[in-house]
Design a protein around this motif. Structure first.
Motif, PDB file in Angstrom:
ATOM      1  N   UNK A 147       0.787  -0.815   0.211  1.00  0.00           N
ATOM      2  CA  UNK A 147       0.262  -0.036  -0.255  1.00  0.00           C
ATOM      3  C   UNK A 147       0.915   1.238   0.497  1.00  0.00           C
ATOM      4  N   UNK A 148       2.084   1.354   0.993  1.00  0.00           N
ATOM      5  CA  UNK A 148       2.339   2.364   0.576  1.00  0.00           C
ATOM      6  C   UNK A 148       2.868   2.645  -0.950  1.00  0.00           C
ATOM      7  N   UNK A 149       4.359   1.486  -0.641  1.00  0.00           N
ATOM      8  CA  UNK A 149       5.456   1.868  -2.679  1.00  0.00           C
ATOM      9  C   UNK A 149       4.037   1.995  -3.505  1.00  0.00           C
ATOM     10  N   UNK A 150       2.737   1.786  -3.359  1.00  0.00           N
ATOM     11  CA  UNK A 150       1.848   1.582  -4.402  1.00  0.00           C
ATOM     12  C   UNK A 150       1.480   2.888  -4.443  1.00  0.00           C
ATOM     13  N   UNK A 151       1.163   3.111  -3.067  1.00  0.00           N
ATOM     14  CA  UNK A 151       0.280   4.763  -3.166  1.00  0.00           C
ATOM     15  C   UNK A 151       1.633   5.684  -3.065  1.00  0.00           C
ATOM     16  N   UNK A 152       2.474   5.406  -3.234  1.00  0.00           N
ATOM     17  CA  UNK A 152       3.719   7.098  -2.690  1.00  0.00           C
ATOM     18  C   UNK A 152       4.111   6.862  -4.417  1.00  0.00           C
ATOM     19  N   UNK A 153       4.175   6.063  -5.303  1.00  0.00           N
ATOM     20  CA  UNK A 153       4.057   6.209  -6.718  1.00  0.00           C
ATOM     21  C   UNK A 153       3.268   6.435  -7.303  1.00  0.00           C
TER      22      UNK A 153
END
Length: 709
Positions: free
Chosen positions: A687-693
């Protein structure tokens, strides 16, 4: 399938600014010496003809020839060799041999769903040996072209490697734009494109030269391109789809309950405030719902009709729907079951009636604020998350599981076979919908992939997609090389990179990423890969470091200036002050310690994301009181309120060890403060990595749209 001679293709592509070697042709080897006069050695000779698509495999190429006479002799020798393979060439091409350099392949193919796709990678023999390539949908921008080169595993060869000079990367980028950019080769060919390839392109310090060119498809390069079909995405107003004044259900029975009866029950349980009618040829009412004999008599206030009758009856039913805005066909048995003719008849019936068709083979629409539903029970509270799904069952699970976790939805549409209304069209609508803040997609066959690409490029809200069947084989091209290296999986990945759409691989990650978007999309967090991880247990922190690193996130070192403040809080004794930061969290600890530590660290250095984790099991080792855990959660919530420009995420490890109801209470407290909650590090990392990108790309796209830097 037509294959134009190499020299014809080269002459054509040179008009797009592609550098090719100087050369000449002769129909027979006897004329080659005269044709080669004026060309500077070393020379290359190639035979060409319909059976010489792969010249190297047939021995139809000779290199390093030192004179025109040598070139003619090489052609005569080649002719004899080809005769032994029963190949008669149409002629010979002699060219100046390009200087040595890095060999690159540049190609374009037509994907059945998404249209022209550009490919670049290491060329020559490395093309098949390493398959080190990158893809983008056409037309590409200069930024796309440079990003493609940066994605190559062998990009060090382009920048100079072991004493070799760096190539002229600007020249290679220019060539990529000549092939796949606006007005380039792929766009000019339009629907005539099957496969185009420059392989190899010799790249050196002074430019990029295409020494071989191949075009599969058109028999001639004369005449205008037919153009690209399917790029104009309709921009329909679907307000009445999601908020109808009246609903008609076709297919409910007076004798044996079926899907029609089930949907009548759903609308009654929903508390639908509009007019609800059932369609039945003879009954006055079904399950307390008044009946009309046909859709033609449903009434002017009925905006939406749900059809649940056998597939063969559906076209006749839809023809009666004149005056109704939307007809949803739940029934299956059309294209997905090998009956495309029946689906075509259904679509024709919708056009005849002047209605928009949702489906077939879909469950319908869910909108708590508009009274729409396809699931049982009372509706959830209206929210700002929208979903478009080709699977009704999966969409229902996303709604039920999401609402259980505290998510709230604005609009959910299932589209099934997408015979008429497509995901791209709904995406355009949702992009401008004031009630929607983020969008989730579940897609298998986008039906109009090109339209989806165009729609995504104009959506400035965060979008995340779960793609079904990504492991399936993509397009089977007639030739090898470029076509063989373009697959369904890679095209979807290129679509995500190019448009900023996040891509996940599970339903749980789709829900988790939507949760992240819903709570964090509006925060003006720093655009960095840096994250801070903080929580108890050295082992859990080590594993967290592995998980977040694998997700492409950077656990940047703690600022030296913050160490004294952390020591003043009693931290660092028996553990290192590192990232992840180990900190005592438990039933007898200070619930505000994490908040104080994070505040001290962020005073010295900004971290866009802070992931705080806790071992839920430890809070219930000495009793069943949830008070300490809830106090800790409230402290994390207070931290988020104090740091509105930082995205705080909570991971409740081992939550199944809590007494019944505690996990829900924790989620409720955290969500009220704007903090998403995940059960494990892996879910949080996705969630964090997908959200950040995705949020970073959406911000970049919005800036570009407004002309700001």
């Amino acid at each position: 399938m037509s294959h134009l001679p190499e020299h014809v293709v080269k002459a054509w592509v040179s008009g797009f600014g592609v550098d090719v070697p100087r050369g000449a042709t002769a129909p027979a080897h006897e004329g080659l010496e005269a044709a080669a006069e004026g060309l500077a050695p070393p020379l290359v000779v190639k035979a060409y003809g319909p059976r010489l698509l792969h010249k190297s495999d047939a021995g139809a190429v000779r290199l390093n020839l030192d004179s025109a006479g040598t070139a003619a002799a090489a052609a005569a020798e080649m002719l004899s060799s080809l005769a032994g393979q029963d190949i008669v060439p149409d002629g010979f091409l002699v060219e100046e041999q390009a200087a040595p350099g890095v060999e690159v392949i540049v190609g374009a193919v037509r994907d059945p769903a998404f249209g022209p796709v550009l490919l670049v990678g290491l060329g020559g023999v490395w093309t098949e040996a390493l398959q080190d390539t990158s893809l983008r949908l056409c037309p590409v921008t200069e930024a796309d072209a440079r990003a493609m080169l940066d994605e190559l595993r062998g990009k060090a060869l382009l920048d100079g490697f072991r004493g070799q000079p760096a190539i002229d990367k600007d020249a290679l980028v220019k060539l990529l734009l000549s092939v796949g950019g606006p007005g380039g080769i792929a766009e000019t060919l339009g629907e005539r494109l099957v496969e185009f390839e420059l392989n190899p392109v010799i790249c050196g310090p002074s430019g990029a030269v295409a020494v071989d060119a191949r075009l599969v498809g058109p028999a001639s390069l004369d005449g205008p391109s037919p153009g690209e079909s399917g790029t104009a995405v309709p921009h329909g107003n679907f307000d009445r789809l999601f908020s109808p004044r009246g609903v008609a259900v076709v297919g409910a029975s007076t004798k044996k309950p079926n899907f029609g009866n089930m949907f009548l029950g759903f609308y009654k349980a929903m508390g639908f405030k509009g007019r609800l009618v059932a369609v039945h040829p003879s009954a006055d009412e079904i399950d307390g719902v008044p009946c009309v004999p046909s859709l033609a008599e449903a009434g002017e206030d009925v905006d939406y009709a749900l059809v649940a009758v056998p597939a063969k009856q559906c076209p006749d039913v839809v023809r009666q729907a004149s005056g109704i805005h939307y007809v949803q066909v739940m029934s299956g048995g059309f294209r997905e079951m090998g009956n495309p003719e029946l689906e075509a008849e259904l679509l024709a019936a919708a056009w005849e009636a002047g209605v928009r068709l949702l489906g077939p083979n879909c469950m319908g629409v869910y909108s708590p604020s508009g009274g729409q539903t396809f699931i049982g029970g009372e509706p959830g509270r209206p929210g700002r998350i929208a979903v478009v799904s080709q699977s009704g069952g999966l969409a229902g699970e996303v709604i039920k599981v999401g609402e259980r976790r505290g998510l709230a939805f604005s609009k959910v549409a299932t589209v099934g076979n997408s015979a008429d209304v497509t995901p791209a069209e709904l995406l355009r609508y949702l992009a401008d919908d004031d009630e929607t803040g983020s969008i989730g997609l579940y897609l298998e066959d986008p039906r109009d992939g090109r339209g989806l690409f165009e729609a995504l490029r104009h959506v400035h809200k965060p979008v995340v997609a779960l793609i079904g069947g990504r492991s399936g084989q993509g397009q089977k091209a007639a030739a090898s090389h470029t076509g063989g290296m373009v697959s369904d999986t890679r095209v979807w990945s290129a679509l995500g990179e190019q448009t900023g759409m996040g891509i996940v691989t599970s339903q749980d990650d789709l829900i988790g990423t939507l949760d992240f978007f819903d709570l964090h999309a509006g925060r003006k967090a720093p655009d960095t890969k840096d994250i801070l991880v903080i929580g108890p247990s050295g082992g859990a922190s080590v594993l967290a470091a592995d998980v977040f690193d694998a997700a492409g996130l950077d656990l940047a070192a703690l600022p030296e200036a913050a160490r004294d403040a952390l020591k003043a809080l009693g931290l660092g004794a028996g553990s290192s002050l590192a990232n992840p930061l180990e900190i005592p969290v438990g039933p007898r600890g200070n619930p505000d310690l994490v908040r104080l530590a994070v505040t001290a660290i962020l005073a010295e250095r900004p971290y866009a994301d802070v992931i705080t984790h806790v071992n839920v099991q430890s809070f219930f080792t000495f009793g069943n009181s949830a008070d300490p855990l809830l106090a800790y959660t409230r402290s994390v919530g207070k931290l988020q309120e104090e740091l509105p420009g930082t995205r705080i995420t909570l991971v409740t490890r081992n939550a199944e060890c809590a007494p019944a109801g505690v996990e829900d209470a924790v989620r409720e407290v955290a969500r009220a403060a704007g903090v998403p909650v995940y059960r494990n590090m892996e879910a949080a990392a996705v969630a964090v990595s997908t959200g950040k990108r995705t949020l970073a790309k959406r911000t970049e796209a919005a800036r570009s749209a407004h002309g700001t830097a």
